[in-house]
Each structure stands twice: as C-alpha cells, then as structure tokens.
Design an enzyme around this catalytic site. Structure first.
Site, PDB file in Angstrom:
ATOM      1  N   GLU A 280       5.310 -23.291  20.429  1.00  0.00           N
ATOM      2  CA  GLU A 280       6.437 -22.962  19.554  1.00  0.00           C
ATOM      3  C   GLU A 280       7.245 -24.202  19.170  1.00  0.00           C
ATOM      4  O   GLU A 280       7.722 -24.317  18.033  1.00  0.00           O
ATOM      5  CB  GLU A 280       7.349 -21.930  20.239  1.00  0.00           C
ATOM      6  CG  GLU A 280       6.683 -20.592  20.532  1.00  0.00           C
ATOM      7  CD  GLU A 280       6.098 -19.939  19.295  1.00  0.00           C
ATOM      8  OE1 GLU A 280       6.613 -20.191  18.184  1.00  0.00           O
ATOM      9  OE2 GLU A 280       5.123 -19.193  19.427  1.00  0.00           O
TER      10      GLU A 280
ATOM     11  N   ASP B 166      -1.358 -17.670  13.205  1.00  0.00           N
ATOM     12  CA  ASP B 166      -1.012 -18.867  12.426  1.00  0.00           C
ATOM     13  C   ASP B 166      -2.183 -19.289  11.547  1.00  0.00           C
ATOM     14  O   ASP B 166      -2.000 -19.629  10.373  1.00  0.00           O
ATOM     15  CB  ASP B 166      -0.636 -20.013  13.366  1.00  0.00           C
ATOM     16  CG  ASP B 166       0.535 -19.664  14.270  1.00  0.00           C
ATOM     17  OD1 ASP B 166       1.384 -18.864  13.837  1.00  0.00           O
ATOM     18  OD2 ASP B 166       0.595 -20.185  15.391  1.00  0.00           O
TER      19      ASP B 166
ATOM     20  N   PRO C  71       6.156   0.213  -1.306  1.00  0.00           N
ATOM     21  CA  PRO C  71       6.768   1.232  -0.447  1.00  0.00           C
ATOM     22  C   PRO C  71       8.087   0.747   0.140  1.00  0.00           C
ATOM     23  O   PRO C  71       8.219  -0.403   0.566  1.00  0.00           O
ATOM     24  CB  PRO C  71       5.710   1.437   0.653  1.00  0.00           C
ATOM     25  CG  PRO C  71       4.422   1.008   0.034  1.00  0.00           C
ATOM     26  CD  PRO C  71       4.776  -0.110  -0.897  1.00  0.00           C
ATOM     27  N   GLY C  72       9.083   1.620   0.136  1.00  0.00           N
ATOM     28  CA  GLY C  72      10.368   1.306   0.751  1.00  0.00           C
ATOM     29  C   GLY C  72      11.351   0.588  -0.141  1.00  0.00           C
ATOM     30  O   GLY C  72      12.433   0.202   0.319  1.00  0.00           O
ATOM     31  N   THR C  73      11.019   0.391  -1.422  1.00  0.00           N
ATOM     32  CA  THR C  73      11.920  -0.358  -2.305  1.00  0.00           C
ATOM     33  C   THR C  73      12.980   0.527  -2.958  1.00  0.00           C
ATOM     34  O   THR C  73      13.896   0.003  -3.588  1.00  0.00           O
ATOM     35  CB  THR C  73      11.114  -1.075  -3.403  1.00  0.00           C
ATOM     36  OG1 THR C  73      10.247  -0.134  -4.038  1.00  0.00           O
ATOM     37  CG2 THR C  73      10.282  -2.193  -2.812  1.00  0.00           C
ATOM     38  N   GLY C  74      12.856   1.860  -2.864  1.00  0.00           N
ATOM     39  CA  GLY C  74      13.921   2.734  -3.348  1.00  0.00           C
ATOM     40  C   GLY C  74      13.574   3.573  -4.558  1.00  0.00           C
ATOM     41  O   GLY C  74      14.479   4.006  -5.280  1.00  0.00           O
ATOM     42  N   LYS C  75      12.299   3.844  -4.805  1.00  0.00           N
ATOM     43  CA  LYS C  75      11.910   4.650  -5.971  1.00  0.00           C
ATOM     44  C   LYS C  75      12.438   6.076  -5.833  1.00  0.00           C
ATOM     45  O   LYS C  75      13.051   6.624  -6.759  1.00  0.00           O
ATOM     46  CB  LYS C  75      10.384   4.659  -6.106  1.00  0.00           C
ATOM     47  CG  LYS C  75       9.778   3.274  -6.310  1.00  0.00           C
ATOM     48  CD  LYS C  75       8.295   3.340  -6.524  1.00  0.00           C
ATOM     49  CE  LYS C  75       7.549   3.861  -5.313  1.00  0.00           C
ATOM     50  NZ  LYS C  75       7.658   2.961  -4.157  1.00  0.00           N
ATOM     51  N   THR C  76      12.185   6.688  -4.687  1.00  0.00           N
ATOM     52  CA  THR C  76      12.660   8.059  -4.476  1.00  0.00           C
ATOM     53  C   THR C  76      14.183   8.104  -4.405  1.00  0.00           C
ATOM     54  O   THR C  76      14.813   9.070  -4.855  1.00  0.00           O
ATOM     55  CB  THR C  76      12.043   8.634  -3.190  1.00  0.00           C
ATOM     56  OG1 THR C  76      10.618   8.522  -3.259  1.00  0.00           O
ATOM     57  CG2 THR C  76      12.416  10.098  -3.014  1.00  0.00           C
TER      58      THR C  76
ATOM     59  N   GLY D   5       6.692   0.341  -7.754  1.00  0.00           N
ATOM     60  CA  GLY D   5       7.154  -0.640  -6.778  1.00  0.00           C
ATOM     61  C   GLY D   5       6.486  -0.457  -5.437  1.00  0.00           C
ATOM     62  O   GLY D   5       5.758   0.514  -5.198  1.00  0.00           O
TER      63      GLY D   5
END
Length: 645
Positions: free
Chosen positions: A468, A544, A248-253, A246
C-alpha cells in the site's frame, strides 16, 4: 372473492360445487358397488380343503403362488359344509331365502394357503375338479365403469384447479362460469398502478438533485399539461413521450415519481415485464386496455419502467412472431399509429437503449431522450445536501469534501452513504452525524466494513503495508497523479487486505496520455514495492493488474494513444450504461499486435514504478514503519513523512 346474490347472501363458488358433486358421485358409486358385490369369503385349513374335495363338494379350484380359491358345487347345504369343515362357523347371508339349508350358488368363496403338495393335481383329477393357475378378479359392472370414469374425472379436476390458480395469478376473476376467468375476466386487463391528484407519490422536483438538465426537460412537459394555452398560442405541440436513459441508480424512476407528484394529472405506472405473460396475445391486450383507460382520463401520463423488456429489436427471421413482438407492435400502434392519442404523454426508462427497436425510438413516439447520467461534482454535492436534510448533521460536515471522495458514484450510492453515516453515528452513541462518520461511510460503501476478526500473520501484514505504501509513494512522486487521502492495512469485507484512497483536487472530464500512464504506474506501484522489498510477487496485486491492464488496453484500442496504431480504433463499447464491456472490431492478427502493445506499455510503467521506489528507499521504509505501527495514515501525515530528511 365470493360474489353475493340479490338478497345479499354469499353465493357458493362454481368450483366448490364441482368438487362437492364429484365427492357425492364417488360416494354413491362406492355404496352401490358394495351392495352389488354380495360375495362372502371364508378362510379354511388345507386339511379342510382336502376333505371338501374327497366329499365331492368342490366344483372349481383357482391357484396362484400363495393361495387356493375354492368354488363349491351347486346344491351343497350348510349342514354338509359345516360337517366337512369340522363344525366351522359359516358367515351370515349365504343361505337361500326359500331353503335355509341350501347355499346360494357361488355366493361363498373359500380360500386356503398353498403348500408344496405333489399329489394335489392327481387328487383334483380323480374327483373331477376343474382347476386353473390364475385367480379371477372379483369385480362388478359398476366397479369396472368407475375404474374408467374416475381417473378422467380426477384428471379434469386437477386440470381445472391448476388452470384456476394460473388464471388467478394472471389477474383473471371468477366470473359467472367455470372458466370465465380464463376467457377474459381480467387476464387482458392492464396492471398499471394509478396515481391521481389525491394520491400522490410524495416526491417532487425539489427532491431531485444532480440532474438539472433531465429535470428541466421533464418540467417543460409538466408545465405544458398545466398551462397548455401559452404553448398552443404560439403553435407548439405537446411532446408525445420521453425516454429516460442512464445507468442503474442514477434516478430515472425518482424523476418519474417527481413527475407524478408535480403533474396534477392521472399517472399510470407499470413495468415492461407486466405486459408479457403466459398466453399469446395477453401483452397486446393489456397495452390496448391501458391506452383505452388513459384516453378516458386525458390529459394523463403513462410511465413504463424497464421498457427494454418489451421494446427489444424485432427479429427478421422465421418464427419471430412471438408474444413480445406482438406486444411491441401494439405499443407502437397506440403511441403513434393511425389514430391520434392526444393528451397522453408516455414516459419510459431503460439502461439498455441500444437494444430498443428503432421504430420505438423515432420522433413521434419518444420525442425526447433524457440522459440521466452519473452526477458531476456539483451534482453529487447537491444530492448529498438533499439527503442530508433528512438527518441531524454536525457543524463540521463538509459535503464538498465528500463529493470529491465519491467520484463516479450514482445518486443511489450517495443516498446510501448518508444513511450509513447516520447508522454509524447511532451505533457510536451520537445524536448527530459528523464528518468522520460520512468518510467512514464512503469507505464502507465502496470497500466494505472493517473485518476486525481477520488477523494477518506478521509476514503477510508487512507485505500488505509495503504494497500500500508503494501505491501511495508512486502517486505522490508523479506530477500527474492524484493526491493521497488515506492509507490503511485494515482488511475490509469486500476482499481487500488494505487500500490507498486517492482523491482528485478537482473534477476532471478529460485525461491526457501522461495522466493515464501515471494512473497505470500508480496501480502497479504495489507490485513494484513487492519486487523491490521482497524480490518476488504476491497475489495481492490481482485487482491492480486488472485495472491497469484495462486502462492500457483502452489507451491502445479506443483512445488512439498508441505509437504503433496511432489514431486507429480497435474496439467499441457495448452496454454503455451497464457493464460497458468492449467488443473487438479488428482482425485476430491486429488483436495480437494490440496485446503486445498493451504488454509493452504495462512493462514500461512497471519499470518506472520500480525506479521511483528504489530512488526513494528511505521514505519508503519510513512511511511503511509508521503504517505498521498505526495501521491507518491520513494524507497529511503521509506527506509530512515523505518530506522528512
């Protein structure tokens, strides 16, 4: 660590003994050298030197550019010398022991400064004095020996100290001998961190949300360890391994920690980089030691984080038998080789599965590939609730709205958002986190903090406002675009001078051609506003344009949405779970045609944005004036201004 003897006293380390012996030998050699070298020296004036020559007392004169060194003849007495030196006091220890008047031959060296004397050579020849243009070095035999021995000893000690530091860093112990650490006192030992029933990670499956499918796969493996009988009764075998894949940061560890907390068996954790060290063969040795230790504690789980550090595809070229490949070969043999390692489950995590060796990925080593992807809308909401349990929340908190505003966020991003909201609440003196704190935290995580010290001049501030509003107005005027959540012209620390936040009404997994074109048109709405209002373009649209070009290129090269190329694929994605960069699979001629097709698509969307702004110029000016006045406009207020007649 110093070792202790049988009597409980600490032993002196071998390296310290070597250093002490070295200093002792150096001291003795210098002392003996000083005793052996008994030559005395005395500085005299040049006039005194000439008197000695004319008295016939000089045997030899050595010269260099700055001084003269004088050696007296044998048989000169101290009284003769004192008389020649006009009563100069002589140094002690130069007289012969049997005759105090006699001077020991060549035990007294006289020297004087050299002056420009053209008659010196003639004078020396007249009195039969030998002379030379080089002054000899006064060294003893022991000094000569020391000049050879000492550098060798010093280099040896430097080598020894450096090697000891390296081996200590590598994990080698002192052992009983000087190089026992180098020869195997720990260098090949595994560095795995062990978690057992008594020492848990503090994380369970209840702490993991948004990854239901991945959690279910791992729960089955944990249940097999706890209740093997019900699986063996039907003939089911234990999975040998699972690969967590997955972004980085998705929760593997985090999932691995939950497995460690739930399994109730020894859990060995280490990273792929901990296998490979300086010396060839160390990685393979550590793999063997890891599995030998695990076999003694079955059933157990081994978790290798960032396995791509050692699991990359092997090179078939010459000279490819490097340390990493030896480590990989040993890992392959241990996971599923000739011997069977029953009772050991191997978990591994990576965000680069495409670089792993095929022999490592096959069934029998990693039976399951567990995809840990970015969470969907319900997953994000559940993750926010898990992290929200740890903070004090106000009654107005709506995690569903926050989940809608954070499309594409990872579990780590969501945890950071909750924490940033709590920090903001404390900063503002509140005891609970409110909904506006969470929304501000979303903006902080994705756009940065408000840069209050940056003050734009009136002209630039006006340009940013029109830019904007151009984004927001184009988004609202298209039926396939996303609703506007907020418009702001407050600069942020990540570089934006203002931004428009769009929040989808629902989670989408598929996009039509018209919806992507609407997104491109919305992205180009800021540049279109600059052209419509000021007749020129600014640098504010660079991001943009980058995003619009990326979408247009994907339409042409990957999505098959081009009239010119049809359903032909021209690019493929590499590093899917990292940067997701695209690699061309077509010829250079086809690539040039694809570039032209992308340009036509962007020009078409740009012209559409300009047309929409020109047809709605009254709303364009009205909304911009309100934005310049308030700096921030909510989505509801924006829609009210748009509907005004």
């Amino acid at each position: 660590m110093n070792k202790k003897g049988d009597n409980g006293q600490r032993k002196i380390p071998s390296w310290l003994i070597v250093i002490l012996v070295f200093f002792l030998i150096t001291f003795v050699m210098n002392f003996v050298t000083a005793l052996n070298s008994s030559t005395s020296s005395l500085q005299i004036t040049y006039d005194q030197f000439l008197n000695l020559v004319e008295a016939g007392d000089v045997e030899y004169v050595y010269m260099d550019d700055t001084q003269l060194q004088i050696v007296l003849k044998e048989g000169i007495t101290t009284s003769d010398l004192v008389e020649a030196l006009n009563g100069e006091e002589l140094p002690e220890g130069i007289a012969d022991e049997e005759n105090e008047e006699a001077i020991q031959y060549q035990t007294l060296i006289l020297y004087t400064g050299r002056i420009d004397d053209t008659e010196l050579v003639s004078l020396l020849r007249e009195y039969d004095v030998h002379f030379s243009q080089e002054i000899p070095q006064q060294t003893s035999v022991l000094t000569s020996i020391a000049s050879w021995v000492l550098p060798i000893v010093i280099m040896y000690l430097i080598y020894f100290v450096i090697m000891r530091m390296v081996m200590k860093r590598m994990g080698g112990g002192e052992g009983n001998g000087m190089f026992s650490g180098m020869m195997g006192g720990g260098i090949g030992k595994s560095k795995a961190k062990v978690y057992n029933v008594e020492e848990r990670t503090g994380v369970t499956f209840a702490d993991v949300a948004g990854q239901d499918e991945a959690k279910e796969s791992l729960e089955e493996m944990v249940d097999y360890l706890k209740n093997p009988g019900k699986y063996q009764q039907i003939g089911a075998k234990q999975p040998k391994g699972a690969l967590l894949v997955g972004s980085p940061g998705t929760g593997k560890t985090l999932l691995a920690k939950a497995v460690a907390g739930e399994a109730g068996v020894p859990f060995y954790h280490l990273t792929g980089s901990e296998f490979v060290e300086l010396y060839v063969g160390v990685g393979a040795s550590r793999v063997r030691d890891l599995f030998e230790t695990a076999k003694k504690n079955t059933p157990c789980i081994i978790f290798i984080d960032e396995i791509d550090a050692i699991g990359k595809k092997r090179d078939s070229g010459l000279g490819s038998n490097d340390e990493r490949e030896q480590t990989l070969n040993q890992l392959l043999a241990e996971m599923d080789g000739f011997e069977t390692n029953s009772g050991i489950i191997v978990l591994a995590a990576t965000n680069r599965p495409e670089v792993l060796d095929q022999a490592l990925l096959r069934a029998g080593r990693f039976d399951r590939r567990v995809i840990v992807d970015k969470p969907d809308l319900p997953g994000r909401e559940n993750i926010l609730k898990v992290h929200g349990r740890k903070v004090a929340l106000s009654d107005d908190v709506d995690f569903h709205a926050i989940a809608l505003a954070t499309s594409g966020a990872s579990g780590a991003d969501l945890a950071n958002i909750v924490n940033e909201a709590a920090l903001l609440a404390v900063k503002l003196g509140r005891h609970m986190v409110m909904q506006k704190d969470l929304m501000e935290a979303v903006e902080t995580v994705f756009a940065g903090k408000e840069k209050k010290e940056r003050v734009l001049n009136p002209k630039e501030r006006q340009m940013v406002a029109y830019h904007e509003v151009g984004h927001a107005l184009i988004s609202a005027l298209q039926k396939d675009a996303q609703p506007v959540q907020k418009i702001t012209i407050v600069p942020r620390t990540m570089g934006s001078l203002g931004y428009t936040m769009n929040v989808p009404e629902e989670e989408r997994y598929l996009l039509t051609k018209e919806e992507i074109q609407a997104q491109i048109t919305m992205l180009l709405g800021g540049r279109a506003a600059e052209i419509v209002k000021f007749g020129t373009a600014t640098t504010g649209a660079s991001n943009d344009i980058e995003r619009a070009t990326d979408l247009a290129r994907k339409m042409v090269t990957q999505y098959g949405m081009s009239d010119h190329f049809g359903s032909m694929g021209l690019e493929k994605t590499q590093d899917q779970y990292l940067d997701g960069r695209n690699v061309s699979t077509c010829s250079s001629q086809t690539g040039a045609e694809a570039d032209e097709e992308v340009r036509r698509l962007i020009d078409s969307c740009q012209q559409e944005a300009i047309r929409l702004l020109q047809e709605n110029s009254d709303a364009f000016e009205r909304i911009t004036a309100r934005l310049l006045e308030k700096e921030n406009i909510s989505g509801e207020e924006f829609m009210e201004l748009l509907r005004e007649k």
